[in-house]
Write a protein that holds these residues in place. Structure first.
Motif, PDB file in Angstrom:
ATOM      1  N   LEU A   1       0.862  -1.182   0.000  1.00 20.09           N
ATOM      2  CA  LEU A   1       0.000   0.000   0.000  1.00 20.09           C
ATOM      3  C   LEU A   1       0.896   1.229   0.000  1.00 20.09           C
ATOM      4  CD1 LEU A   1      -2.894   1.289   0.446  1.00 20.09           C
ATOM      5  CD2 LEU A   1      -2.350   1.228   2.883  1.00 20.09           C
ATOM      6  N   VAL A   2       0.914   1.963  -1.104  1.00 19.81           N
ATOM      7  CA  VAL A   2       1.774   3.144  -1.225  1.00 19.81           C
ATOM      8  C   VAL A   2       0.983   4.275  -1.869  1.00 19.81           C
ATOM      9  CG1 VAL A   2       3.937   1.839  -1.320  1.00 19.81           C
ATOM     10  CG2 VAL A   2       2.686   2.311  -3.438  1.00 19.81           C
ATOM     11  N   LYS A   3       1.436   5.491  -1.617  1.00 16.80           N
ATOM     12  CA  LYS A   3       0.783   6.656  -2.216  1.00 16.80           C
ATOM     13  C   LYS A   3       1.105   6.745  -3.699  1.00 16.80           C
ATOM     14  CE  LYS A   3       2.624   9.474   0.853  1.00 16.80           C
ATOM     15  NZ  LYS A   3       2.936  10.709   1.620  1.00 16.80           N
ATOM     16  N   PRO A   4       0.206   7.270  -4.503  1.00 16.79           N
ATOM     17  CA  PRO A   4      -1.161   7.720  -4.168  1.00 16.79           C
ATOM     18  C   PRO A   4      -2.104   6.538  -3.973  1.00 16.79           C
ATOM     19  CG  PRO A   4      -0.776   7.948  -6.518  1.00 16.79           C
ATOM     20  CD  PRO A   4       0.531   7.506  -5.919  1.00 16.79           C
ATOM     21  N   TYR A   5      -2.965   6.653  -2.935  1.00 16.17           N
ATOM     22  CA  TYR A   5      -3.792   5.527  -2.544  1.00 16.17           C
ATOM     23  C   TYR A   5      -4.990   5.293  -3.463  1.00 16.17           C
ATOM     24  CZ  TYR A   5      -1.335   6.524   1.830  1.00 16.17           C
ATOM     25  OH  TYR A   5      -0.383   6.773   2.762  1.00 16.17           O
ATOM     26  N   GLN A   6      -5.580   6.359  -3.963  1.00 12.52           N
ATOM     27  CA  GLN A   6      -6.884   6.248  -4.580  1.00 12.52           C
ATOM     28  C   GLN A   6      -6.857   5.437  -5.860  1.00 12.52           C
ATOM     29  OE1 GLN A   6      -9.490   7.148  -3.076  1.00 12.52           O
ATOM     30  NE2 GLN A   6      -8.658   8.426  -1.457  1.00 12.52           N
ATOM     31  N   GLY A   7      -7.847   4.552  -5.960  1.00  9.95           N
ATOM     32  CA  GLY A   7      -8.075   3.822  -7.192  1.00  9.95           C
ATOM     33  C   GLY A   7      -9.296   4.401  -7.865  1.00  9.95           C
ATOM     34  N   VAL A   8     -10.303   3.591  -8.065  1.00  9.40           N
ATOM     35  CA  VAL A   8     -11.554   4.055  -8.636  1.00  9.40           C
ATOM     36  C   VAL A   8     -12.459   4.511  -7.503  1.00  9.40           C
ATOM     37  CG1 VAL A   8     -13.552   3.429 -10.026  1.00  9.40           C
ATOM     38  CG2 VAL A   8     -11.305   2.456 -10.556  1.00  9.40           C
ATOM     39  N   GLY A   9     -12.856   5.780  -7.534  1.00  7.30           N
ATOM     40  CA  GLY A   9     -13.671   6.326  -6.453  1.00  7.30           C
ATOM     41  C   GLY A   9     -12.878   6.392  -5.168  1.00  7.30           C
ATOM     42  N   THR A  10     -13.428   5.802  -4.096  1.00 13.71           N
ATOM     43  CA  THR A  10     -12.743   5.800  -2.801  1.00 13.71           C
ATOM     44  C   THR A  10     -12.056   4.467  -2.521  1.00 13.71           C
ATOM     45  OG1 THR A  10     -14.788   5.089  -1.713  1.00 13.71           O
ATOM     46  CG2 THR A  10     -14.377   7.469  -1.842  1.00 13.71           C
ATOM     47  N   SER A  11     -12.057   3.557  -3.461  1.00 14.75           N
ATOM     48  CA  SER A  11     -11.460   2.252  -3.243  1.00 14.75           C
ATOM     49  C   SER A  11      -9.966   2.287  -3.531  1.00 14.75           C
ATOM     50  CB  SER A  11     -12.128   1.204  -4.140  1.00 14.75           C
ATOM     51  OG  SER A  11     -11.861   1.480  -5.505  1.00 14.75           O
ATOM     52  N   ILE A  12      -9.257   1.305  -3.000  1.00 11.35           N
ATOM     53  CA  ILE A  12      -7.834   1.120  -3.252  1.00 11.35           C
ATOM     54  C   ILE A  12      -7.635  -0.289  -3.783  1.00 11.35           C
ATOM     55  CG2 ILE A  12      -5.531   1.036  -2.228  1.00 11.35           C
ATOM     56  CD1 ILE A  12      -6.369   3.057  -0.215  1.00 11.35           C
ATOM     57  N   PRO A  13      -6.963  -0.452  -4.904  1.00  9.98           N
ATOM     58  CA  PRO A  13      -6.763  -1.795  -5.435  1.00  9.98           C
ATOM     59  C   PRO A  13      -6.088  -2.715  -4.423  1.00  9.98           C
ATOM     60  CG  PRO A  13      -6.116  -0.144  -7.049  1.00  9.98           C
ATOM     61  CD  PRO A  13      -6.398   0.587  -5.771  1.00  9.98           C
ATOM     62  N   TYR A  14      -6.588  -3.922  -4.308  1.00 10.06           N
ATOM     63  CA  TYR A  14      -6.054  -5.000  -3.463  1.00 10.06           C
ATOM     64  C   TYR A  14      -6.363  -4.832  -1.981  1.00 10.06           C
ATOM     65  CZ  TYR A  14      -3.159  -5.588  -7.664  1.00 10.06           C
ATOM     66  OH  TYR A  14      -2.711  -5.734  -8.960  1.00 10.06           O
ATOM     67  N   TRP A  15      -7.111  -3.794  -1.578  1.00  9.26           N
ATOM     68  CA  TRP A  15      -7.314  -3.552  -0.151  1.00  9.26           C
ATOM     69  C   TRP A  15      -8.780  -3.291   0.162  1.00  9.26           C
ATOM     70  CZ3 TRP A  15      -3.364  -4.279   3.219  1.00  9.26           C
ATOM     71  CH2 TRP A  15      -2.075  -4.344   2.672  1.00  9.26           C
ATOM     72  N   ASP A  16      -9.202  -3.768   1.349  1.00  7.88           N
ATOM     73  CA  ASP A  16     -10.536  -3.516   1.886  1.00  7.88           C
ATOM     74  C   ASP A  16     -10.417  -2.781   3.221  1.00  7.88           C
ATOM     75  OD1 ASP A  16     -12.406  -4.509   0.059  1.00  7.88           O
ATOM     76  OD2 ASP A  16     -12.052  -6.575   0.700  1.00  7.88           O
TER      77      ASP A  16
END
Length: 323
Positions: free
Chosen positions: A33-48
């Motif tokens: 998990l590294v910056k920039p965090y944002q993926g699509v919308g408020t989600s982050i790829p590979y993370w919940d």
């Protein structure tokens, strides 16, 4: 020419020393998990995310400096790497000077995405927990300071005793004063050839310092990484800046046995000890105790005064007998 080039390349590779193999060039993106965090919308790829977790542009805040919060971030991808290192860039801070809590925990477990009473995650877990406990409750027989970092391996049957800082079931631990520092703070969890090494970089020296090392730790593959945090009556902000997972497998490693189905265990884990309750505190409030103290003092003074009157009267009666 093509055959010659291949031969030259293979000769060059064979001359490379195993010590020159830089495993830190191989960061596993799907577990990091590294910056920039944002993926699509408020989600982050590979993370919940769970609970009070909030994503900003500079950090992932698991809890704010607010009472009774629980937050967590969990990797969606099971780990297939046998030897690895997780480097956590974190910050724990708050307004409390003497009282604060509770802390955060790094997890490598079979059951992700579950809330509970162990720093925001479930008790009786299956896997590994590295716990950074900031709440000093002065309970139990231990004499360590806080914040305190410890490790626990669980096969799903052991209870984490929060009132005793988990010292009944820990592998090892160390004191690490990482709270409210102005510089960056880091935690390293390294698992190589059944040896667990936990280190910290909290002195702004850009170098890790050993916290503890435990041999004979057996962890399966296929579990999930996560970090959780919790606050109670006391609070702190628990921020995760980055999580970086490195594959520490080297070319000269032998073919490793399949670890997918083994049960987490450790050769030198302290056996669970009986829970010994602390002496029960008085149920009386401070004001009631003060009133009782004043009453007791008055009773003693009254007894002394009455005794003095009897003594004086007795002396007067004795003098009258001589006249």
């Amino acid at each position: 020419m093509g055959v010659v080039n291949v031969v030259l390349f293979l000769s060059f590779v064979s001359c490379i020393s195993p010590q020159a193999w830089n495993t830190y060039d191989y960061m596993k993106r799907e577990h990091s998990l590294v910056k920039p965090y944002q993926g699509v919308g408020t989600s982050i790829p590979y993370w919940d995310f769970l609970g009070s977790t909030m994503v900003t542009s500079n950090y992932v805040r698991l809890t704010g400096d607010i009472q009774s919060q629980r937050g967590a971030i969990w990797n969606k991808v099971p780990l297939s790497v046998r030897n690895w290192e997780m480097q956590i860039h974190f910050k724990v801070h708050g307004r409390g000077k003497d009282l604060f809590g509770d802390g955060f925990a790094f997890w490598y477990v079979k059951e992700p995405m579950q809330t509970g009473d162990v720093f925001g995650s479930r008790d009786f877990f299956t896997g590994l927990a590295i716990i950074a406990d900031t709440y000093s409750n002065h309970n139990g027989v231990h004499n360590h300071g806080h914040p305190y970092i410890s490790a626990m391996v669980n096969n799903g049957t052991l209870h984490y005793d929060h009132d005793r800082d988990g010292t009944h079931t820990q592998l090892s631990g160390c004191v690490a004063k990482f709270r409210n520092l102005d510089h960056d703070t880091f935690l390293s969890i390294k698992y190589v050839h059944d040896t667990l090494t936990v280190s910290v970089d909290i002195d702004n020296k850009m170098a890790y310092k050993d916290c503890f090392t435990v041999n004979g730790v057996f962890l399966p593959t296929g579990y999930y990484f996560g970090v959780s945090a919790a606050t109670g009556d006391l609070s702190d902000a628990h921020d995760i800046v980055s999580l970086k997972l490195y594959d520490l497998t080297t070319p000269d490693d032998d073919i490793l046995e399949d670890r997918a189905n083994i049960m987490p265990s450790a050769l030198y884990m302290e056996p669970p000890r009986d829970h010994v309750d602390d002496p029960k505190p008085s149920s009386l409030s401070v004001w009631k105790q003060l009133v009782l103290l004043v009453f007791g003092v008055c009773a003693i003074c009254g007894a002394v005064f009455i005794g003095g009157l009897f003594y004086v009267k007795h002396k007067e009666q004795q003098r009258k007998r001589f006249y």
